[in-house]
Design an enzyme around this catalytic site. Sequence first.
Site, PDB file in Angstrom:
ATOM      1  N   ASP A   3       0.838  -1.205   0.000  1.00  0.00           N
ATOM      2  CA  ASP A   3       0.000   0.000   0.000  1.00  0.00           C
ATOM      3  C   ASP A   3       0.873   1.255   0.000  1.00  0.00           C
ATOM      4  O   ASP A   3       0.366   2.375  -0.114  1.00  0.00           O
ATOM      5  CB  ASP A   3      -1.017  -0.002   1.151  1.00  0.00           C
ATOM      6  CG  ASP A   3      -0.361  -0.090   2.517  1.00  0.00           C
ATOM      7  OD1 ASP A   3       0.885  -0.161   2.594  1.00  0.00           O
ATOM      8  OD2 ASP A   3      -1.097  -0.091   3.527  1.00  0.00           O
ATOM      9  N   SER A   4       2.200   1.061   0.070  1.00  0.00           N
ATOM     10  CA  SER A   4       3.125   2.191  -0.121  1.00  0.00           C
ATOM     11  C   SER A   4       2.953   2.789  -1.507  1.00  0.00           C
ATOM     12  O   SER A   4       3.432   3.897  -1.770  1.00  0.00           O
ATOM     13  CB  SER A   4       4.577   1.736   0.083  1.00  0.00           C
ATOM     14  OG  SER A   4       4.853   0.582  -0.682  1.00  0.00           O
TER      15      SER A   4
ATOM     16  N   GLU B  66       8.779  -3.845  10.851  1.00  0.00           N
ATOM     17  CA  GLU B  66       9.172  -2.539  10.303  1.00  0.00           C
ATOM     18  C   GLU B  66       9.500  -1.568  11.434  1.00  0.00           C
ATOM     19  O   GLU B  66       8.755  -1.463  12.426  1.00  0.00           O
ATOM     20  CB  GLU B  66       8.021  -1.965   9.449  1.00  0.00           C
ATOM     21  CG  GLU B  66       8.350  -0.574   8.902  1.00  0.00           C
ATOM     22  CD  GLU B  66       7.392  -0.075   7.828  1.00  0.00           C
ATOM     23  OE1 GLU B  66       6.469  -0.811   7.434  1.00  0.00           O
ATOM     24  OE2 GLU B  66       7.590   1.073   7.369  1.00  0.00           O
TER      25      GLU B  66
ATOM     26  N   ASP C 248      -0.931  -6.257  -0.331  1.00  0.00           N
ATOM     27  CA  ASP C 248      -1.313  -5.632   0.935  1.00  0.00           C
ATOM     28  C   ASP C 248      -2.824  -5.482   1.038  1.00  0.00           C
ATOM     29  O   ASP C 248      -3.465  -4.962   0.109  1.00  0.00           O
ATOM     30  CB  ASP C 248      -0.706  -4.223   1.015  1.00  0.00           C
ATOM     31  CG  ASP C 248       0.446  -4.144   1.993  1.00  0.00           C
ATOM     32  OD1 ASP C 248       0.593  -5.053   2.842  1.00  0.00           O
ATOM     33  OD2 ASP C 248       1.207  -3.166   1.904  1.00  0.00           O
TER      34      ASP C 248
HETATM   35  O1  KIV Z   1       3.549  -1.164   1.640  1.00  0.00           O
HETATM   36  C1  KIV Z   1       4.736  -1.451   1.819  1.00  0.00           C
HETATM   37  O2  KIV Z   1       5.631  -1.067   1.051  1.00  0.00           O
HETATM   38  C2  KIV Z   1       5.077  -2.240   2.992  1.00  0.00           C
HETATM   39  C3  KIV Z   1       6.532  -2.459   3.270  1.00  0.00           C
HETATM   40  C4  KIV Z   1       7.075  -1.232   3.908  1.00  0.00           C
HETATM   41  C5  KIV Z   1       6.776  -3.662   4.079  1.00  0.00           C
HETATM   42  O3  KIV Z   1       4.222  -2.679   3.701  1.00  0.00           O
END
Ligand code: KIV
Length: 293
Positions: free
Chosen positions: A48-49, A194, A96
């Site tokens: 979700d980043s 994290e 995610d």
């Molecule tokens: O969404 C993402 O990129 C993440 C990573 C930081 C593990 O959850």
Amino acid sequence: MRTQLTAPAIRAHKARAGSEPLVMVTAYDAPGARMADEAGVDLILVGDSVAMVVLGYDDTLQVSVADIAHHTGAVARGLASSAPDRTAKKPLVVADLPWMSYHTTPVDTVLNAAQLIRSGAQAVKLEGGRKRLPMIEAIVDAEIPVMGHLGLTPQSVHAMGGFKVQGREHRAALELVADAKALAAAGCFAVVLEGVPDEVARMITDAIDVPTIGIGAGPSCDGQVLVFHDVLGLGSGNYPKFVRRYADLADEAVAALERYVADVGSGDFPGDDESYHVSEEIAAEMLKGRSSV
Ligand code: KIV
């Protein structure tokens, strides 16, 4: 023939049993997935980043299940068309579950997880500790592999009071260990850690039988994950301390685009080789036609 890396294979991957560290990177589209595959990663996370590094939001709360499904489909199609000779194993795609997709009921959670699996993921990831156990158990019960995520959980940015390292105090560290044990017991095949101190990540990694995958969690985890745009220097310039940048592609891209701007401005682009032409006969007919118009 390439074999697919599976959740059970990942689950067995503990450094203390002699396994090589797992490598995970995020990807959000077909070219990114192909590059990650060619580089030989074990897992691709459709994180979700994407909200922050691709869509320009300040946090990850702005993306929906439909958004993650859209990007998961692109990643899956990219992998279907990539055929690297250097890697024998096809990476596992983890999608995610975004904020509010697993916070109401187990039924909604399973339906949302199913949407991500139907879009091309082989597993889902969700954030949080013991309070998410009913949702994790429901997903596992639906035969969907689930990855946990503890520590600095970006979907809790407001509750945490910002993107802050977690588990610095003794009590908070013990809570994280208890959360990790509960997630592993509930059936998570791996747990992302994290933004936690190395000492805490080591304690958690020792305490559970499934692999830990760290981001800003030091070298003691069973694997590492980084965000695609951070690894390649495609971000806005504000990289967290834990990022190691392996390229500065944003600078290279700007330099290339500047050359394009200059070439169009000077008339150097497009050249003859970069243009289409009619045959000499047609060109002659067109000239004749023009003189009779
Ligand atoms: O969404 C993402 O990129 C993440 C990573 C930081 C593990 O959850």
